[in-house]
Design a protein around this motif. Structure first.
Motif, PDB file in Angstrom:
ATOM      1  N   MET A   1      -8.896 -45.244  20.068  1.00  0.00           N
ATOM      2  CA  MET A   1      -9.202 -45.757  21.350  1.00  0.00           C
ATOM      3  C   MET A   1      -8.095 -46.453  21.789  1.00  0.00           C
ATOM      4  SD  MET A   1     -13.006 -46.771  22.374  1.00  0.00           S
ATOM      5  CE  MET A   1     -14.142 -47.082  20.953  1.00  0.00           C
ATOM      6  N   ARG A  10     -10.127 -52.419  29.398  1.00  0.00           N
ATOM      7  CA  ARG A  10     -11.652 -52.198  28.927  1.00  0.00           C
ATOM      8  C   ARG A  10     -12.426 -52.853  29.687  1.00  0.00           C
ATOM      9  NH1 ARG A  10     -11.090 -56.197  24.841  1.00  0.00           N
ATOM     10  NH2 ARG A  10     -11.492 -57.439  26.637  1.00  0.00           N
ATOM     11  N   THR A  72     -15.855 -39.564  29.546  1.00  0.00           N
ATOM     12  CA  THR A  72     -15.249 -40.093  28.350  1.00  0.00           C
ATOM     13  C   THR A  72     -15.157 -41.465  28.617  1.00  0.00           C
ATOM     14  OG1 THR A  72     -13.828 -37.860  28.454  1.00  0.00           O
ATOM     15  CG2 THR A  72     -13.067 -40.200  27.522  1.00  0.00           C
ATOM     16  N   ARG A  75     -18.463 -42.975  27.327  1.00  0.00           N
ATOM     17  CA  ARG A  75     -18.654 -43.102  25.814  1.00  0.00           C
ATOM     18  C   ARG A  75     -17.760 -44.216  25.168  1.00  0.00           C
ATOM     19  NH1 ARG A  75     -18.380 -37.429  26.641  1.00  0.00           N
ATOM     20  NH2 ARG A  75     -16.288 -37.493  25.738  1.00  0.00           N
ATOM     21  N   GLY A  76     -16.729 -44.261  25.759  1.00  0.00           N
ATOM     22  CA  GLY A  76     -15.631 -45.415  25.322  1.00  0.00           C
ATOM     23  C   GLY A  76     -16.569 -46.860  25.356  1.00  0.00           C
ATOM     24  N   GLU A  78     -19.649 -47.185  25.711  1.00  0.00           N
ATOM     25  CA  GLU A  78     -20.790 -47.420  24.654  1.00  0.00           C
ATOM     26  C   GLU A  78     -20.289 -47.725  23.078  1.00  0.00           C
ATOM     27  OE1 GLU A  78     -22.616 -43.733  25.793  1.00  0.00           O
ATOM     28  OE2 GLU A  78     -23.442 -44.514  27.488  1.00  0.00           O
ATOM     29  N   THR A  79     -19.332 -47.208  22.965  1.00  0.00           N
ATOM     30  CA  THR A  79     -18.792 -47.356  21.666  1.00  0.00           C
ATOM     31  C   THR A  79     -18.371 -48.659  21.275  1.00  0.00           C
ATOM     32  OG1 THR A  79     -18.093 -45.079  21.377  1.00  0.00           O
ATOM     33  CG2 THR A  79     -17.043 -46.481  19.949  1.00  0.00           C
ATOM     34  N   GLN A  80     -17.605 -49.171  22.367  1.00  0.00           N
ATOM     35  CA  GLN A  80     -16.918 -50.747  22.461  1.00  0.00           C
ATOM     36  C   GLN A  80     -18.214 -51.571  22.054  1.00  0.00           C
ATOM     37  OE1 GLN A  80     -14.020 -51.823  22.058  1.00  0.00           O
ATOM     38  NE2 GLN A  80     -14.299 -53.940  22.512  1.00  0.00           N
ATOM     39  N   TYR A  81     -19.509 -51.245  23.074  1.00  0.00           N
ATOM     40  CA  TYR A  81     -20.612 -51.974  22.986  1.00  0.00           C
ATOM     41  C   TYR A  81     -21.280 -52.242  21.557  1.00  0.00           C
ATOM     42  CZ  TYR A  81     -25.183 -54.063  23.986  1.00  0.00           C
ATOM     43  OH  TYR A  81     -26.428 -54.659  23.827  1.00  0.00           O
ATOM     44  N   GLU A  82     -21.476 -50.891  21.140  1.00  0.00           N
ATOM     45  CA  GLU A  82     -22.060 -50.943  19.672  1.00  0.00           C
ATOM     46  C   GLU A  82     -21.171 -51.698  18.703  1.00  0.00           C
ATOM     47  OE1 GLU A  82     -22.072 -46.604  19.089  1.00  0.00           O
ATOM     48  OE2 GLU A  82     -23.886 -46.358  20.568  1.00  0.00           O
ATOM     49  N   TRP A  83     -19.896 -51.580  18.640  1.00  0.00           N
ATOM     50  CA  TRP A  83     -18.916 -52.250  17.777  1.00  0.00           C
ATOM     51  C   TRP A  83     -18.909 -53.756  17.987  1.00  0.00           C
ATOM     52  CZ3 TRP A  83     -14.718 -55.368  18.548  1.00  0.00           C
ATOM     53  CH2 TRP A  83     -13.661 -55.562  17.541  1.00  0.00           C
TER      54      TRP A  83
END
Length: 89
Positions: A1, A10, A72, A75-76, A78-83
């Motif tokens: 990422m 971001r 894309t 998804r980035g 959402e992945t950042q939020y989950e992390w």
């Protein structure tokens, strides 16, 4: 990422997560968040990097640039939020 290595990139994506916006509105929101002026070249460089990486799209509406998050980019975010949620929760 690699595209999230820059906090401004971001944050641009986060601001675009729910809806497209005019580029100037995004820049203004960032300036308020950071409590400082953002140089136009710095902002444009971040936008160009995100467009080149396929995370946002840019279109012209009259005289204004309008920015929108791609799938894309979504998804980035959402992945950042989950992390972040894993670490803050």
């Amino acid at each position: 990422m690699e595209w999230f290595a820059s906090g401004m990139r971001r944050d641009i994506c986060i601001l675009l997560y729910e809806d497209e916006q005019r580029a100037q509105s995004v820049k203004t929101a960032l300036q308020r968040r950071y409590d400082r002026r953002i140089r136009p070249k710095q902002f444009e460089g971040c936008v160009n990097a995100l467009v080149d990486a396929g995370h946002i799209e840019r279109r012209v509406d009259g005289i204004a640039d309008v920015l929108a998050l791609t799938e894309t980019g979504e998804r980035g975010v959402e992945t950042q939020y989950e992390w972040l949620e894993e670490r803050v929760a």
